[in-house]
Design a protein around this motif. Structure first.
Motif, PDB file in Angstrom:
ATOM      1  N   UNK A  28       0.814  -1.206   0.000  1.00  0.00           N
ATOM      2  CA  UNK A  28       0.000   0.000   0.000  1.00  0.00           C
ATOM      3  C   UNK A  28       0.851   1.260   0.000  1.00  0.00           C
ATOM      4  N   UNK A  29       1.937   1.241   0.780  1.00  0.00           N
ATOM      5  CA  UNK A  29       2.851   2.396   0.790  1.00  0.00           C
ATOM      6  C   UNK A  29       3.509   2.578  -0.575  1.00  0.00           C
ATOM      7  N   UNK A  30       3.883   1.461  -1.219  1.00  0.00           N
ATOM      8  CA  UNK A  30       4.497   1.540  -2.546  1.00  0.00           C
ATOM      9  C   UNK A  30       3.509   2.120  -3.560  1.00  0.00           C
ATOM     10  N   UNK A  31       2.271   1.636  -3.527  1.00  0.00           N
ATOM     11  CA  UNK A  31       1.246   2.155  -4.442  1.00  0.00           C
ATOM     12  C   UNK A  31       1.004   3.634  -4.196  1.00  0.00           C
ATOM     13  N   UNK A  32       0.972   4.028  -2.916  1.00  0.00           N
ATOM     14  CA  UNK A  32       0.733   5.440  -2.583  1.00  0.00           C
ATOM     15  C   UNK A  32       1.834   6.331  -3.155  1.00  0.00           C
ATOM     16  N   UNK A  33       3.089   5.906  -3.013  1.00  0.00           N
ATOM     17  CA  UNK A  33       4.201   6.691  -3.554  1.00  0.00           C
ATOM     18  C   UNK A  33       4.095   6.805  -5.067  1.00  0.00           C
ATOM     19  N   UNK A  34       3.700   5.706  -5.726  1.00  0.00           N
ATOM     20  CA  UNK A  34       3.623   5.714  -7.184  1.00  0.00           C
ATOM     21  C   UNK A  34       2.457   6.559  -7.698  1.00  0.00           C
ATOM     22  N   UNK A  35       1.328   6.558  -6.975  1.00  0.00           N
ATOM     23  CA  UNK A  35       0.121   7.229  -7.467  1.00  0.00           C
ATOM     24  C   UNK A  35      -0.047   8.647  -6.950  1.00  0.00           C
ATOM     25  N   UNK A  36       0.787   9.051  -5.992  1.00  0.00           N
ATOM     26  CA  UNK A  36       0.627  10.387  -5.418  1.00  0.00           C
ATOM     27  C   UNK A  36       0.712  11.503  -6.462  1.00  0.00           C
ATOM     28  N   UNK A  37       1.630  11.437  -7.446  1.00  0.00           N
ATOM     29  CA  UNK A  37       1.640  12.503  -8.469  1.00  0.00           C
ATOM     30  C   UNK A  37       0.316  12.613  -9.216  1.00  0.00           C
ATOM     31  N   UNK A  38      -0.330  11.473  -9.471  1.00  0.00           N
ATOM     32  CA  UNK A  38      -1.620  11.503 -10.170  1.00  0.00           C
ATOM     33  C   UNK A  38      -2.683  12.170  -9.307  1.00  0.00           C
ATOM     34  N   UNK A  57      -8.386   8.569  -7.271  1.00  0.00           N
ATOM     35  CA  UNK A  57      -7.295   7.692  -7.710  1.00  0.00           C
ATOM     36  C   UNK A  57      -7.471   6.292  -7.138  1.00  0.00           C
ATOM     37  N   UNK A  58      -7.876   6.208  -5.882  1.00  0.00           N
ATOM     38  CA  UNK A  58      -8.085   4.899  -5.252  1.00  0.00           C
ATOM     39  C   UNK A  58      -9.195   4.125  -5.941  1.00  0.00           C
ATOM     40  N   UNK A  59     -10.308   4.807  -6.243  1.00  0.00           N
ATOM     41  CA  UNK A  59     -11.417   4.144  -6.936  1.00  0.00           C
ATOM     42  C   UNK A  59     -10.992   3.696  -8.333  1.00  0.00           C
ATOM     43  N   UNK A  60     -10.203   4.527  -9.027  1.00  0.00           N
ATOM     44  CA  UNK A  60      -9.732   4.145 -10.357  1.00  0.00           C
ATOM     45  C   UNK A  60      -8.810   2.925 -10.285  1.00  0.00           C
ATOM     46  N   UNK A  61      -7.945   2.885  -9.256  1.00  0.00           N
ATOM     47  CA  UNK A  61      -7.056   1.733  -9.095  1.00  0.00           C
ATOM     48  C   UNK A  61      -7.850   0.461  -8.804  1.00  0.00           C
ATOM     49  N   UNK A  62      -8.885   0.579  -7.967  1.00  0.00           N
ATOM     50  CA  UNK A  62      -9.736  -0.583  -7.680  1.00  0.00           C
ATOM     51  C   UNK A  62     -10.455  -1.056  -8.941  1.00  0.00           C
ATOM     52  N   UNK A 199       9.239   5.080  -6.827  1.00  0.00           N
ATOM     53  CA  UNK A 199       8.424   5.596  -7.924  1.00  0.00           C
ATOM     54  C   UNK A 199       8.998   5.170  -9.274  1.00  0.00           C
ATOM     55  N   UNK A 200      10.305   5.183  -9.385  1.00  0.00           N
ATOM     56  CA  UNK A 200      10.936   4.810 -10.646  1.00  0.00           C
ATOM     57  C   UNK A 200      10.743   3.336 -10.961  1.00  0.00           C
ATOM     58  N   UNK A 201      10.935   2.467  -9.964  1.00  0.00           N
ATOM     59  CA  UNK A 201      10.800   1.023 -10.198  1.00  0.00           C
ATOM     60  C   UNK A 201       9.352   0.661 -10.519  1.00  0.00           C
ATOM     61  N   UNK A 202       8.400   1.262  -9.802  1.00  0.00           N
ATOM     62  CA  UNK A 202       6.994   0.963 -10.062  1.00  0.00           C
ATOM     63  C   UNK A 202       6.615   1.369 -11.481  1.00  0.00           C
ATOM     64  N   UNK A 203       7.069   2.558 -11.897  1.00  0.00           N
ATOM     65  CA  UNK A 203       6.718   3.030 -13.231  1.00  0.00           C
ATOM     66  C   UNK A 203       7.519   2.313 -14.316  1.00  0.00           C
ATOM     67  N   UNK A 204       8.831   2.164 -14.097  1.00  0.00           N
ATOM     68  CA  UNK A 204       9.702   1.655 -15.147  1.00  0.00           C
ATOM     69  C   UNK A 204       9.740   0.150 -15.265  1.00  0.00           C
ATOM     70  N   UNK A 205       9.443  -0.579 -14.203  1.00  0.00           N
ATOM     71  CA  UNK A 205       9.473  -2.043 -14.252  1.00  0.00           C
ATOM     72  C   UNK A 205       8.062  -2.608 -14.233  1.00  0.00           C
ATOM     73  N   UNK A 206       7.325  -2.327 -13.164  1.00  0.00           N
ATOM     74  CA  UNK A 206       5.984  -2.892 -13.040  1.00  0.00           C
ATOM     75  C   UNK A 206       5.026  -2.231 -14.028  1.00  0.00           C
ATOM     76  N   UNK A 207       5.134  -0.920 -14.196  1.00  0.00           N
ATOM     77  CA  UNK A 207       4.262  -0.230 -15.144  1.00  0.00           C
ATOM     78  C   UNK A 207       4.444  -0.744 -16.564  1.00  0.00           C
ATOM     79  N   UNK A 208       5.698  -0.901 -16.983  1.00  0.00           N
ATOM     80  CA  UNK A 208       5.971  -1.428 -18.326  1.00  0.00           C
ATOM     81  C   UNK A 208       5.467  -2.857 -18.459  1.00  0.00           C
ATOM     82  N   UNK A 209       5.648  -3.660 -17.406  1.00  0.00           N
ATOM     83  CA  UNK A 209       5.173  -5.050 -17.444  1.00  0.00           C
ATOM     84  C   UNK A 209       3.656  -5.112 -17.602  1.00  0.00           C
TER      85      UNK A 209
END
Length: 353
Positions: A28-38, A57-62, A199-209
């Motif tokens: 949850x903390x990782x998701x929060x860091x990644x989605x906070x800019x949005x 943002x939370x509803x969109x993620x769900x 934020x970089x790993x979530x966007x650049x690794x998991x986001x791309x995946x």
């Protein structure tokens, strides 16, 4: 001495109480860091309060999690019912494999032999390969059950991320105080570096995946590939551990050449190659500068996390180990470089964290 023992006892019981929720809390903390800019962007764009932006943002993620889950569940149930009905009625037809299947490395020859037998006499094939079929069905049911548990953990993690985003300032202040207590004056620099790395790993690794998996699933769905959801999940796993999706899409291409028209097979092959190569374009766009992580670190983190905690651990392990690697490299640097790295990491996230 008694005070220390009482403190340790309190810490132990706190850990035991929170232990079932530790992984969703971390995720949850990782998701929060990644989605906070949005959330911040929505707040500025529509003049919303931070709480409302975080809620959207939370509803969109769900919705992004539940929509494909419901579709996948429906597809699995529908496909299973169709196969069971056709099998009981004796109308299930297995097409003959293409000769190209036999030349696949390692699995080509036995796969071609089993596939050919199933195409000629399905009942005989089921009897011949009964142990393998039972093991495959058992593994599939186990994987589906594990996936269901992981979806529940993801839902909990997303809800936790919404709470963390709504209290981002207080969470960041508390993290800074803890870091200063543990690491001294450079604690704040490490917090900034941690935010940038996550934020970089979530966007650049998991986001791309995720993007590659969705594109691959879209292509397989249009091409009519059976169990496209399972293959999409396999593409997601491979992409996270930094292996090319062509390892999954290649056999699917061979299958389409064997059972479908050349036009469909060729179009899907071109699509599959583009999807597999898309990370060379997406990663530079999504992964921030200065937080390059070796592929081996991501691979070990993803595999270790998956062995420890299933599908959720696949995501969390990659991010946490990448964060640990980056903090270790920063700790090994001279003090002036640590301060410089922390400052550079903080600057891009001051407005969003």
């Amino acid at each position: 001495m008694i005070k220390s023992m009482l403190l340790l006892l309190v810490v132990y019981f706190c850990y035991q109480i929170l232990q079932p929720f530790l992984l969703p809390i971390v995720w949850g903390a990782i998701i929060a860091i990644a989605l906070m800019p949005l959330a911040k962007a929505l707040q500025r764009r529509f003049s919303l309060s931070l709480g409302k932006g975080c809620m959207l943002v939370t509803l969109a993620a769900l919705a992004a999690l539940l929509a494909p889950t419901i579709w996948f569940s429906g597809a699995v149930v529908s496909t299973s019912q169709d196969v069971a009905t056709a099998l009981s009625a004796g109308t299930l037809v297995i097409p003959q494999p293409d000769a190209s299947v036999a030349v696949l490395p390692v699995v080509g020859e036995p796969l071609y032999k089993a596939w050919s037998l199933a195409a000629i006499n399905l009942a005989s094939a089921l009897n011949t390969y009964a142990p393998q079929v039972k093991a495959l069905v058992s593994s599939g049911l186990s994987a589906i059950g594990s996936l269901g548990g992981s979806v529940v953990q993801f839902i909990i993690a997303i809800l936790i991320s919404g709470v963390v985003m709504s209290n981002a300032a207080r969470c960041k202040t508390m993290a800074g105080k803890v870091a200063v207590r543990l690491l001294g004056d450079k604690g704040e620099d490490y917090v900034g570096l941690s935010i940038a790395t996550v934020r970089s790993v979530v966007q650049g690794v998991i986001g791309v995946a995720v993007i590659q998996a969705v594109l691959a699933g879209l292509g397989m769905g249009i091409a009519g590939v059976p169990a496209a959801g399972l293959w999409m999940l396999a593409v997601l796993v491979l992409a996270i551990i930094q292996l090319p999706p062509i390892l999954i899409l290649g056999p699917v291409m061979a299958y389409l050449f064997a059972v479908d028209t050349p036009t469909v097979a060729v179009i899907f092959s071109v699509w599959g190659v583009l999807v597999s190569a898309s990370d060379t374009v997406l990663k530079p766009m999504l992964m921030g500068r200065g937080v390059d992580i070796p592929m081996l670190v991501i691979l070990l983190g993803a595999l270790g996390g998956m062995m420890m905690s299933g599908i959720v651990g696949l995501f969390v392990g990659a991010v946490v180990l990448a964060l640990g690697y980056k903090l270790l490299m920063a700790w090994l640097e001279p003090a002036d470089k640590i301060a410089q790295a922390g400052t550079e990491a903080v600057l891009p996230v001051v407005a969003t964290a």
